[in-house]
Design an enzyme around this catalytic site. Structure first.
Site, PDB file in Angstrom:
ATOM      1  N   GLY A  80       0.834  -1.203   0.000  1.00 25.47           N
ATOM      2  CA  GLY A  80       0.000   0.000   0.000  1.00 25.47           C
ATOM      3  C   GLY A  80       0.861   1.241   0.000  1.00 25.47           C
ATOM      4  O   GLY A  80       1.994   1.241  -0.482  1.00 25.47           O
ATOM      5  N   CYS A  81       0.331   2.293   0.587  1.00 28.39           N
ATOM      6  CA  CYS A  81       1.021   3.586   0.659  1.00 28.39           C
ATOM      7  C   CYS A  81       2.398   3.423   1.286  1.00 28.39           C
ATOM      8  O   CYS A  81       2.519   2.901   2.383  1.00 28.39           O
ATOM      9  CB  CYS A  81       0.167   4.532   1.497  1.00 28.39           C
ATOM     10  SG  CYS A  81       1.025   6.011   2.035  1.00 28.39           S
ATOM     11  N   PHE A  82       3.432   3.899   0.604  1.00 27.77           N
ATOM     12  CA  PHE A  82       4.779   3.716   1.138  1.00 27.77           C
ATOM     13  C   PHE A  82       5.045   4.535   2.387  1.00 27.77           C
ATOM     14  O   PHE A  82       5.900   4.185   3.186  1.00 27.77           O
ATOM     15  CB  PHE A  82       5.879   3.879   0.098  1.00 27.77           C
ATOM     16  CG  PHE A  82       5.899   5.131  -0.745  1.00 27.77           C
ATOM     17  CD1 PHE A  82       5.336   6.321  -0.350  1.00 27.77           C
ATOM     18  CD2 PHE A  82       6.535   5.095  -1.985  1.00 27.77           C
ATOM     19  CE1 PHE A  82       5.391   7.455  -1.149  1.00 27.77           C
ATOM     20  CE2 PHE A  82       6.610   6.221  -2.800  1.00 27.77           C
ATOM     21  CZ  PHE A  82       6.030   7.403  -2.372  1.00 27.77           C
TER      22      PHE A  82
ATOM     23  N   CYS B  27       3.134   4.641   4.865  1.00 28.61           N
ATOM     24  CA  CYS B  27       2.649   3.810   5.970  1.00 28.61           C
ATOM     25  C   CYS B  27       3.589   2.641   6.242  1.00 28.61           C
ATOM     26  O   CYS B  27       3.859   2.328   7.409  1.00 28.61           O
ATOM     27  CB  CYS B  27       1.247   3.312   5.655  1.00 28.61           C
ATOM     28  SG  CYS B  27       0.078   4.675   5.348  1.00 28.61           S
TER      29      CYS B  27
END
Length: 178
Positions: A12-14, A16
């Protein structure tokens, strides 16, 4: 004898995933970037469009005398949802896929073992892909160490990152930096 090793994961979002791994003992560096696509030197805007084929990923460097690849992978699988295809929460698209990019056959075998371990605790099938290693493109400077700075004021990060860090501290208490 300890040495530095590297793992490349996308969950997912890097921002995070980077925030989680910055808190893990033995991790000496975490770099956000892009991998797995067809565009040379992609920009964040291009990757976010979903048209480049790249995943938002992190390149984790760690001291093998302190933490092993198996533990890095267990933390990875426990701190994102590897059963969501091409998304993590509200982030939707192939750029947010769950993927691992093994550096060699030995790492690939470790990834396969980690998937099997993680699957035992999950009700739905893991959809994490094991993808061939390709060119790593570091993300723009403002994405590096994002949670430590701008992310503290970003409502998205404030909603997503603290629960991941809590899960890390609860499930891997002996692997968290004090």
């Amino acid at each position: 004898m300890s040495e530095q090793a590297t793992a490349i994961v996308a969950g997912g979002c890097f921002w995070c995933t980077e925030a989680v791994f910055r808190d893990v003992i033995g991790v000496t560096n975490v770099e956000s970037g892009y991998i797995g696509g067809s565009v040379v030197n992609p920009t964040y805007k291009q990757v976010c469009s979903g048209s480049t084929g790249h995943a938002e990923a992190i390149r984790v460097t760690f001291d093998t005398g302190v933490i092993g690849l198996d533990q890095i992978l267990d933390i990875f699988f426990a701190t994102h949802d590897p059963t969501q295809l091409n998304r993590q929460g509200n982030d939707v698209g192939t750029q947010y896929r769950s993927a691992v990019f093994p550096l060699d056959d030995a790492q690939k075998a470790e990834v396969e073992a980690a998937i099997a371990r993680a699957q035992a605790d999950l009700p739905k099938p893991i959809v994490t892909t094991i993808e061939p290693l390709s060119t790593w493109y570091p993300a723009e400077d403002y994405h590096q160490e994002y949670w430590e700075g701008e992310g503290q004021r970003n409502p998205y990060c404030l909603a997503v990152i603290p629960p991941k860090l809590m899960k890390l501290r609860k499930s891997f208490a002996n692997k968290v930096k004090s």
